[in-house]
Design an enzyme around this catalytic site. Structure first.
Site, PDB file in Angstrom:
ATOM      1  N   MET A   1       0.932  -1.327   0.055  1.00 33.03           N
ATOM      2  CA  MET A   1       0.031  -0.104  -0.209  1.00 33.03           C
ATOM      3  C   MET A   1       0.703   1.292   0.131  1.00 33.03           C
ATOM      4  O   MET A   1       0.460   2.179  -0.490  1.00 33.03           O
ATOM      5  CB  MET A   1      -0.915  -0.094   1.135  1.00 33.03           C
ATOM      6  CG  MET A   1      -1.927   1.168   1.482  1.00 33.03           C
ATOM      7  SD  MET A   1      -1.460   2.387   2.001  1.00 33.03           S
ATOM      8  CE  MET A   1      -0.575   2.244   3.478  1.00 33.03           C
ATOM      9  N   PRO A   2       1.943   1.130   0.634  1.00 33.50           N
ATOM     10  CA  PRO A   2       2.862   2.339   0.337  1.00 33.50           C
ATOM     11  C   PRO A   2       3.001   2.777  -0.959  1.00 33.50           C
ATOM     12  O   PRO A   2       3.418   2.085  -1.781  1.00 33.50           O
ATOM     13  CB  PRO A   2       3.939   2.296   1.176  1.00 33.50           C
ATOM     14  CG  PRO A   2       3.761   1.052   2.240  1.00 33.50           C
ATOM     15  CD  PRO A   2       2.731   0.163   1.227  1.00 33.50           C
ATOM     16  N   LEU A   3       2.793   4.063  -1.177  1.00 28.23           N
ATOM     17  CA  LEU A   3       3.215   4.665  -2.742  1.00 28.23           C
ATOM     18  C   LEU A   3       4.324   5.102  -2.491  1.00 28.23           C
ATOM     19  O   LEU A   3       4.793   6.095  -1.820  1.00 28.23           O
ATOM     20  CB  LEU A   3       2.373   5.806  -2.975  1.00 28.23           C
ATOM     21  CG  LEU A   3       2.370   6.738  -4.228  1.00 28.23           C
ATOM     22  CD1 LEU A   3       2.324   5.632  -5.519  1.00 28.23           C
ATOM     23  CD2 LEU A   3       1.296   7.635  -4.286  1.00 28.23           C
TER      24      LEU A   3
END
Length: 129
Positions: A1-3
């Protein structure tokens, strides 16, 4: 989920860009313990005059290989953030030969309501994630 967003000076080969993304993802998986398929990465390439990344008085010598990594993520602990800094620099240095002085990382935190992965839904709020 981290961008993850990577700002680099143009001129790297497709292979070296892919190696950088792969190494950074390994660092992300190790530090934040995200699933292997949880991968969101974007590279922005700039002309040399479009990036000025100085050393903030720390004595770093930056080169044309400087990489600015901006991470947007749900809230993480200080320990997780320090682990990410360590793992990203280790992987990028060992796998891509990028100088440790050339790697700058910034993390911006947000919450569950700040993400939609598609379909016009906030999947963290709906319970789908």
């Amino acid at each position: 989920m981290p961008l993850m967003r990577f700002d680099v000076i143009e001129g790297r080969s497709k292979e070296s860009l892919r190696a950088m993304l792969d190494a950074a993802h390994r660092g992300m998986v190790d530090a934040f313990e995200v699933p292997e398929k949880d991968r969101y990465q974007i590279i922005h390439q700039h002309a040399p005059e479009e990036m000025i990344i100085e050393d903030t008085g720390l004595g770093f010598t930056r080169s044309k290989d400087v990489v600015l990594i901006s991470v947007t993520s749900k809230q993480r602990t200080e320990e997780q953030k320090k682990a990410l800094y360590h793992h990203l620099v280790k992987e990028l240095h060992e796998q891509c030969g990028i100088s440790k002085e050339d790697i700058m990382i910034s993390i911006t935190s947000n919450g569950d309501a700040d993400w939609s992965f598609g379909m016009g839904e906030a999947q963290f709020l709906t319970g789908k994630l």
